[in-house]
Design a protein around this motif. Structure first.
Motif, PDB file in Angstrom:
ATOM      1  N   ARG A 244      21.925  61.692  77.675  1.00 17.20           N
ATOM      2  CA  ARG A 244      20.191  62.179  78.394  1.00 17.20           C
ATOM      3  C   ARG A 244      18.964  62.337  77.865  1.00 17.20           C
ATOM      4  NH1 ARG A 244      18.607  67.824  79.045  1.00 17.20           N
ATOM      5  NH2 ARG A 244      17.733  67.918  81.269  1.00 17.20           N
ATOM      6  N   GLN A 245      19.457  62.409  76.585  1.00 19.67           N
ATOM      7  CA  GLN A 245      17.885  62.541  75.812  1.00 19.67           C
ATOM      8  C   GLN A 245      17.169  61.400  75.197  1.00 19.67           C
ATOM      9  OE1 GLN A 245      18.056  62.648  71.186  1.00 19.67           O
ATOM     10  NE2 GLN A 245      17.198  64.548  71.355  1.00 19.67           N
ATOM     11  N   GLN A 246      18.374  60.169  75.532  1.00 16.01           N
ATOM     12  CA  GLN A 246      17.783  58.657  75.227  1.00 16.01           C
ATOM     13  C   GLN A 246      16.769  58.536  76.683  1.00 16.01           C
ATOM     14  OE1 GLN A 246      21.081  56.319  74.595  1.00 16.01           O
ATOM     15  NE2 GLN A 246      20.577  56.718  72.527  1.00 16.01           N
ATOM     16  N   LYS A 247      17.655  58.813  78.366  1.00 22.39           N
ATOM     17  CA  LYS A 247      17.171  58.823  79.108  1.00 22.39           C
ATOM     18  C   LYS A 247      15.549  59.593  79.667  1.00 22.39           C
ATOM     19  CE  LYS A 247      21.675  57.496  81.368  1.00 22.39           C
ATOM     20  NZ  LYS A 247      22.439  57.909  82.645  1.00 22.39           N
ATOM     21  N   VAL A 248      15.772  60.740  79.070  1.00 25.34           N
ATOM     22  CA  VAL A 248      14.308  61.484  79.233  1.00 25.34           C
ATOM     23  C   VAL A 248      13.222  60.706  78.384  1.00 25.34           C
ATOM     24  CG1 VAL A 248      13.746  63.220  78.672  1.00 25.34           C
ATOM     25  CG2 VAL A 248      16.234  63.351  79.205  1.00 25.34           C
ATOM     26  N   MET A 249      13.582  60.068  77.224  1.00 22.21           N
ATOM     27  CA  MET A 249      12.850  59.673  76.136  1.00 22.21           C
ATOM     28  C   MET A 249      12.456  58.663  76.591  1.00 22.21           C
ATOM     29  SD  MET A 249      12.097  61.901  73.908  1.00 22.21           S
ATOM     30  CE  MET A 249      10.646  61.304  72.902  1.00 22.21           C
ATOM     31  N   ALA A 250      13.000  57.533  77.571  1.00 25.13           N
ATOM     32  CA  ALA A 250      12.254  55.925  77.902  1.00 25.13           C
ATOM     33  C   ALA A 250      11.364  55.696  78.862  1.00 25.13           C
ATOM     34  CB  ALA A 250      14.066  55.239  78.810  1.00 25.13           C
ATOM     35  N   PRO A 251      11.059  56.945  79.671  1.00 26.71           N
ATOM     36  CA  PRO A 251      10.016  56.833  80.489  1.00 26.71           C
ATOM     37  C   PRO A 251       8.805  56.890  80.201  1.00 26.71           C
ATOM     38  CG  PRO A 251      11.492  58.298  82.254  1.00 26.71           C
ATOM     39  CD  PRO A 251      12.359  57.578  80.024  1.00 26.71           C
ATOM     40  N   VAL A 252       8.927  57.584  78.760  1.00 24.66           N
ATOM     41  CA  VAL A 252       7.551  58.375  77.973  1.00 24.66           C
ATOM     42  C   VAL A 252       7.698  56.989  77.317  1.00 24.66           C
ATOM     43  CG1 VAL A 252       7.274  59.789  75.614  1.00 24.66           C
ATOM     44  CG2 VAL A 252       8.371  60.658  77.710  1.00 24.66           C
ATOM     45  N   ALA A 253       8.512  56.578  76.655  1.00 28.66           N
ATOM     46  CA  ALA A 253       8.298  55.117  75.582  1.00 28.66           C
ATOM     47  C   ALA A 253       7.786  54.086  76.543  1.00 28.66           C
ATOM     48  CB  ALA A 253       9.136  54.784  75.075  1.00 28.66           C
ATOM     49  N   ASN A 254       7.923  53.887  77.770  1.00 31.60           N
ATOM     50  CA  ASN A 254       7.502  52.849  78.410  1.00 31.60           C
ATOM     51  C   ASN A 254       5.898  53.078  79.370  1.00 31.60           C
ATOM     52  OD1 ASN A 254      10.025  51.563  78.300  1.00 31.60           O
ATOM     53  ND2 ASN A 254      10.589  52.939  80.217  1.00 31.60           N
ATOM     54  N   GLN A 255       5.954  54.274  79.495  1.00 38.67           N
ATOM     55  CA  GLN A 255       4.207  55.009  79.809  1.00 38.67           C
ATOM     56  C   GLN A 255       3.577  55.003  78.372  1.00 38.67           C
ATOM     57  OE1 GLN A 255       3.819  59.136  80.599  1.00 38.67           O
ATOM     58  NE2 GLN A 255       2.284  58.616  81.224  1.00 38.67           N
ATOM     59  N   THR A 256       3.758  54.915  77.699  1.00 39.43           N
ATOM     60  CA  THR A 256       2.833  54.677  76.697  1.00 39.43           C
ATOM     61  C   THR A 256       2.801  53.486  76.278  1.00 39.43           C
ATOM     62  OG1 THR A 256       3.592  56.788  75.093  1.00 39.43           O
ATOM     63  CG2 THR A 256       2.804  55.252  73.720  1.00 39.43           C
ATOM     64  N   SER A 257       3.778  52.853  76.325  1.00 40.37           N
ATOM     65  CA  SER A 257       3.527  50.597  76.066  1.00 40.37           C
ATOM     66  C   SER A 257       3.048  50.607  76.840  1.00 40.37           C
ATOM     67  CB  SER A 257       5.204  49.640  76.099  1.00 40.37           C
ATOM     68  OG  SER A 257       4.607  49.284  76.343  1.00 40.37           O
ATOM     69  N   SER A 258       2.125  51.134  78.691  1.00 39.27           N
ATOM     70  CA  SER A 258       1.814  50.688  79.092  1.00 39.27           C
ATOM     71  C   SER A 258       0.327  50.921  79.093  1.00 39.27           C
ATOM     72  CB  SER A 258       2.254  51.319  80.704  1.00 39.27           C
ATOM     73  OG  SER A 258       2.144  52.361  80.748  1.00 39.27           O
TER      74      SER A 258
END
Length: 410
Positions: A244-258
């Motif tokens: 669950r933590q990885q799923k929550v952190m994944a959008p944040v990581a993608n947003q930072t990269s974009s």
């Protein structure tokens, strides 16, 4: 229906083979997972009822033994078996029905091949071999010494309990419990080693040598239960929370990269605009900002090492252990006090706090002797208020008398 020791022993043997046969030929044939779990419900109901067959007025040890062997240990092993895990799925065990029935019903784990629990150097003294060797002869020697110590406590020390301070008596109760449990388990291990030629996983590893709560509960005290709680509670909860933590952190990581990509693209287009810095200067600014960000992350590295899912999974394991001990008290007294649950929940919180201190205050390293004193002192003080009171209410004399009768067998 209430029975004594003789009837209880007969029922234990019958249940071992009947339940073992049902699981070996019926449950094992079903698909792994929910189908096996549904088929195991009748067995779990039988396990839950077994401790109630004893007369609580005269056979409290029988109640406790049936609870530990069947209701708790047996149920946990069966739950693991439903997902093709645990001791019942070991090749050496599953290849033979008698081995399967015995291992699934009694508190013993076969030591896995190639897995060394503790290696004793050949240059060690005879005392170290006596205390730590797992050969059947050393197990019997240790059991004999503990029988003598336990017999001395029961026959010469406990009769003077009225003149002994309460805190001292609580410490003696801890020693009594440890001696009684290890005598039974080491005798069982000696029989398994001498008759079947196998070694059982050790149940204790010098708990008085623990220098932290994590070491005491996870690697030294009641290792059989610790391993089962790890497999049935800790690992699943940790996996769910981590996923669950990885799923929550994944959008944040993608947003930072974009955002980083869009920033670089904008800098390229704005290179020729008036009043705007050149591309090289903007890239230098970006690289400096990245370096500052990396430095801040490095400074906060200890914070990221405190694994929150690990803490909650550990707390869940302690909570389940508390509920199991609460159920044991209920079987003996038919009362629910909540003290056992509070005790083990407190141990979980304290262990988590201890882990946090190790992360945030690495430079704080008290001497090993002081850490050992604090660890054992905390366990002793908390147990004197929460663990022993529900266990000892009206049962001290009865349990001592039963132990004296059992020791006559040895």
């Amino acid at each position: 229906m209430e029975v004594g020791w003789g009837g209880g022993l007969v029922i234990a043997i019958v249940v071992t083979w009947v339940v073992g046969a049902y699981c070996y030929w019926c449950v094992k044939a079903l698909p792994i997972g929910v189908p096996r779990l549904l088929a195991s419900i009748p067995v779990l109901v039988v396990y839950a009822y077994l401790p109630l067959i004893f007369n609580r007025q005269t056979h409290l040890i029988g109640v406790g033994a049936y609870f530990c062997i069947f209701t708790w240990v047996g149920s946990f092993k069966l739950l693991l078996f439903c997902w093709n895990q645990g001791p019942g799925c070991e090749p050496w065990v599953s290849a033979s029905f008698p081995r399967f029935a015995i291992v699934m019903s009694f508190p013993a784990h076969i030591k896995r091949k190639g897995r060394v629990v503790k290696k004793i150097p050949e240059s060690s003294s005879w005392f170290v071999h006596l205390m730590e060797s797992e050969t059947w002869s050393m197990l019997l020697v240790r059991s004999g010494v503990k029988v003598i110590l336990l017999g001395y406590l029961l026959n010469h020390v406990f009769p003077m309990r009225d003149s002994i301070p309460k805190n001292v008596m609580l410490g003696l109760y801890c020693i009594q419990l440890y001696l009684f449990v290890t005598i039974l388990l080491e005798t069982l291990g000696a029989i398994a080693n001498s008759v079947f030629g196998v070694e059982l996983e050790p149940h204790f590893d010098n708990p008085l040598m623990a220098t932290s709560l994590e070491e005491f509960w996870a690697r030294r005290w009641n290792l059989l239960v610790s391993n089962m709680l790890r497999e049935t509670v800790y690992n699943p909860v940790y996996w769910l929370l981590k996923t669950r933590q990885q799923k929550v952190m994944a959008p944040v990581a993608n947003q930072t990269s974009s955002e980083q990509q869009s920033g670089a693209f904008g800098a390229t287009n704005l290179q020729s605009a008036p009043g705007i810095k050149s591309r090289s200067s903007i890239q230098e600014g970006i690289s400096e900002a990245q370096q500052q960000q990396q430095q801040q992350v490095a400074e906060k590295k200890p914070e990221s090492q405190f694994d929150i899912p690990k803490f909650y999974a550990m707390l869940a394991a302690f909570f389940v252990s508390g509920l199991a001990h609460e159920l044991a008290v209920y079987y003996m007294t038919l009362k629910v006090t909540g003290e056992m649950t509070a005790f083990f929940t407190l141990q979980g919180l304290a262990t988590g706090l201890e882990a946090g201190l190790k992360v945030y205050y690495r430079q704080l390293k008290p001497p090993k002797l002081l850490r050992r004193f604090l660890t054992l002192g905390f366990c002793f003080i908390t147990s004197s208020y929460l663990f022993w009171p529900p266990m000892s209410r009206g049962a001290d004399l009865q349990v001592i008398a039963e132990m004296q009768q059992i020791l006559r067998i040895f």
